[in-house]
Motif scaffolding. Structure first.
Motif, short mmCIF file in Angstrom:
data_model
loop_
_atom_site.label_atom_id
_atom_site.label_comp_id
_atom_site.label_asym_id
_atom_site.label_seq_id
_atom_site.Cartn_x
_atom_site.Cartn_y
_atom_site.Cartn_z
N THR A 37 0.84 -1.21 0.00
CA THR A 37 0.00 0.00 0.00
C THR A 37 0.87 1.25 0.00
OG1 THR A 37 -0.14 -0.05 2.41
CG2 THR A 37 -1.93 -1.12 1.16
N ARG A 60 2.59 12.55 15.64
CA ARG A 60 1.22 12.02 15.62
C ARG A 60 0.59 12.13 16.99
NH1 ARG A 60 -0.72 7.20 12.29
NH2 ARG A 60 -2.29 6.07 13.46
N ASN A 64 -4.26 8.28 18.53
CA ASN A 64 -4.52 7.62 17.24
C ASN A 64 -3.74 6.30 17.18
OD1 ASN A 64 -5.21 6.97 14.65
ND2 ASN A 64 -4.22 8.73 13.70
N ILE A 67 -1.44 0.31 13.45
CA ILE A 67 -1.67 -1.03 12.91
C ILE A 67 -0.44 -1.89 13.23
CG2 ILE A 67 -1.93 -2.38 10.79
CD1 ILE A 67 -3.36 0.08 9.57
N HIS A 69 1.75 -5.07 12.25
CA HIS A 69 2.01 -5.89 11.06
C HIS A 69 2.58 -7.23 11.47
CE1 HIS A 69 1.60 -1.81 9.64
NE2 HIS A 69 1.51 -2.24 8.39
N THR A 118 -9.10 -2.83 21.67
CA THR A 118 -8.94 -3.51 20.39
C THR A 118 -7.57 -3.20 19.81
OG1 THR A 118 -9.90 -1.59 19.30
CG2 THR A 118 -11.40 -3.42 19.81
N ARG A 122 -2.59 -6.44 10.53
CA ARG A 122 -2.61 -6.82 9.11
C ARG A 122 -1.32 -7.52 8.71
NH1 ARG A 122 -1.44 -4.44 4.03
NH2 ARG A 122 0.07 -2.75 4.03
N PRO A 143 2.62 2.95 11.38
CA PRO A 143 1.74 3.84 10.62
C PRO A 143 2.40 4.14 9.29
CG PRO A 143 3.07 5.15 12.08
CD PRO A 143 3.53 3.71 12.25
N SER A 144 1.72 4.86 8.41
CA SER A 144 2.35 5.31 7.18
C SER A 144 3.53 6.22 7.55
CB SER A 144 1.35 6.05 6.32
OG SER A 144 0.62 6.99 7.09
N GLU A 181 -3.78 3.29 1.38
CA GLU A 181 -3.60 2.41 2.52
C GLU A 181 -4.63 1.28 2.56
OE1 GLU A 181 -4.15 5.58 2.54
OE2 GLU A 181 -2.72 6.70 3.75
N SER A 182 -4.42 0.40 3.54
CA SER A 182 -5.28 -0.77 3.67
C SER A 182 -6.71 -0.37 4.06
CB SER A 182 -4.71 -1.70 4.74
OG SER A 182 -4.65 -1.03 5.98
N ARG A 196 -12.22 2.42 7.48
CA ARG A 196 -11.50 3.22 6.48
C ARG A 196 -11.49 2.46 5.17
NH1 ARG A 196 -5.10 4.32 7.16
NH2 ARG A 196 -5.02 2.13 6.56
N ARG A 223 -15.19 5.58 16.11
CA ARG A 223 -14.50 4.34 16.43
C ARG A 223 -13.07 4.31 15.94
NH1 ARG A 223 -19.27 0.39 14.74
NH2 ARG A 223 -17.87 -1.34 15.09
N SER A 224 -12.76 5.05 14.93
CA SER A 224 -11.40 5.02 14.41
C SER A 224 -10.82 6.43 14.42
CB SER A 224 -11.41 4.47 12.98
OG SER A 224 -10.11 4.15 12.62
N GLY A 226 -8.19 7.76 13.68
CA GLY A 226 -7.38 8.22 12.55
C GLY A 226 -8.20 8.67 11.36
O1 TXA Z 1 -1.82 0.35 4.44
C1 TXA Z 1 -1.75 0.69 5.63
O2 TXA Z 1 -2.65 0.44 6.43
C2 TXA Z 1 -0.48 1.43 6.08
C3 TXA Z 1 0.71 0.48 5.91
C4 TXA Z 1 1.98 1.06 6.46
O3 TXA Z 1 0.41 -0.76 6.51
N1 TXA Z 1 -0.60 1.87 7.43
C5 TXA Z 1 -1.41 2.89 7.80
O4 TXA Z 1 -1.35 3.21 9.14
O5 TXA Z 1 -2.11 3.49 7.01
P1 TXA Z 1 -1.93 4.55 9.74
O6 TXA Z 1 -1.43 4.59 11.13
O7 TXA Z 1 -1.58 5.69 8.88
O8 TXA Z 1 -3.48 4.31 9.78
C6 TXA Z 1 -4.04 3.39 10.70
C7 TXA Z 1 -5.52 3.56 10.76
C8 TXA Z 1 -5.90 4.84 11.47
O9 TXA Z 1 -7.04 5.37 10.81
C9 TXA Z 1 -6.23 4.38 12.88
O10 TXA Z 1 -7.11 5.23 13.56
C10 TXA Z 1 -6.86 3.04 12.61
O11 TXA Z 1 -6.09 2.49 11.55
N2 TXA Z 1 -6.76 2.14 13.79
C11 TXA Z 1 -5.65 1.59 14.31
N3 TXA Z 1 -5.94 0.86 15.40
C12 TXA Z 1 -7.28 0.93 15.58
C13 TXA Z 1 -8.20 0.41 16.54
N4 TXA Z 1 -7.78 -0.36 17.53
N5 TXA Z 1 -9.51 0.72 16.40
C14 TXA Z 1 -9.92 1.50 15.38
N6 TXA Z 1 -9.10 2.04 14.44
C15 TXA Z 1 -7.79 1.77 14.53
#
Ligand code: TXA
Ligand code: MG
Length: 329
Positions: A37, A60, A64, A67, A69, A118, A122, A143-144, A181-182, A196, A223-224, A226
């Protein structure tokens, strides 16, 4: 700190580079790595201090969550409760751009989950990411690899724009394949909820499950963390237009004058200083963030972006464009 950039195409360097990268992660350091991604900013998910480094480096907000990995379903089971239904999703969509939000197990530092009950997990579809996780021998929180609110990085140049001197190592495997992103899905209840839109079209998940995925954007915001508003934004204003729209008379467009840049799937609707026209939605996804950064670098004063249609990957692209176009507050 001097950032070491290792080009993965350079086979000689590779074996020892993975050993080094694994060691950096195990010792609490940060390594930027490619996924299918976008590039991720990785740290040992079991080490709270290391994860703190991610938040500092990105600027950051600590509410927030990240994820985590993993390189296998079994490794996911060391940090999250995986029901038989969830396992089916993993078997169908992993490795791949689907992040599952699951009940967290004890032992995961609360800084990873921002104190939630939670955790998002991924398994990326990229050999370099998987080799790094295996070399580190621990789940990798990432994160990204952009500074907070900036467009996500899809190549090493974008990573270095934001992160040079802040991380120990960048594993450079060229541009990423998906570019957005995912897809993040809450799988803690009996019904899935989209948190998302991303690389896996939500329609594909619905087809596989034979049931709808909830897409209520209001619940989603809560809930999310980010998925809050302005995000992914370049330093210049982004103005959106619907497919087929002829022009926009917004102040940002008028102010940009002949320094207006355009991207979309149709030809630009008027004179622009730079245009990127994508031949397919997949190409739009791959080029989206890179093009925002390109326009910024080439001195454009505003970006006019044509939204793609909503189904499939278009939903994720439209989501990122809408956030990029949010005005600064
Ligand atoms: O493709 C992707 O997902 C990339 C690559 C690096 O794997 N990672 C990514 O991470 O986009 P980030 O941190 O930019 O976005 C993570 C998203 C955020 O919207 C965050 O709020 C959500 O996932 N998230 C993480 N843990 C969560 C949780 N326990 N409950 C709800 N949302 C969560
Ligand atoms: Mg991000």
């Amino acid at each position: 700190m001097r950032t070491r950039v290792v080009k993965i195409a350079d086979v000689e360097a590779v074996e020892s580079a993975f050993a080094d990268a694994g060691r950096i992660i195990r010792n609490g350091g940060l390594v930027v790595f490619p996924t299918e991604t976008v590039y991720g900013l990785g740290a040992d998910a079991t080490n709270a201090e290391a994860v703190e480094g991610i938040y500092r480096c990105k600027g950051r907000p600590s509410d927030n969550p990240l994820i985590v990995h993993v390189a296998s379903v079994e490794q996911a089971e060391t940090i999250a409760r995986v029901s038989p239904e969830t396992k089916k999703l993993m078997q169908r969509f992993w490795p791949g751009p689907l992040t599952l939000v699951l009940p967290v197990l004890q032992g995961v530092p609360s800084i990873v989950t921002a104190g939630l009950s939670t955790v998002a997990v991924r398994m990326p579809d990229h050999e370099v990411a998987l080799r790094l996780i295996r070399a580190a021998d621990t789940p990798v929180a990432a994160p990204s690899a952009n500074r907070s609110t900036r467009p996500s990085p899809t190549d090493a140049q974008a990573v270095l724009e934001d992160m040079d001197g802040l991380v120990a190592m960048v594993l450079d495997a060229g541009p990423t394949a998906v570019g957005v992103e995912s897809t993040v899905v809450d799988a803690t209840g009996p019904c899935l909820a989209l948190l998302r839109p991303g690389g896996v079209p939500v329609e594909t998940i619905e087809e596989f499950r034979g049931a709808p995925v909830a897409k209520d954007s209001c619940a989603l915001e809560n809930r999310s963390p980010g998925t809050r508003r302005r995000h992914y934004a370049p330093s210049i204003p982004v103005v959106l237009m619907d497919p087929g729209e002829l022009w926009k008379n917004e102040p940002a467009i008028l102010e940009a004058g002949d320094m207006l840049a355009y991207m979309g799937m149709a030809d630009p609707p008027g004179p622009v200083c730079r245009a990127v026209v994508f031949q397919s939605v997949g190409e739009y996804g791959r080029g989206l963030f890179q093009t925002l950064r390109l326009f910024e670098r080439c001195g454009a004063k505003a970006v006019l972006a044509e939204l793609p249609g909503d189904p499939g990957l278009g939903r994720a692209i439209a989501d990122r464009l809408r956030r990029a176009s949010e005005k600064r507050r």
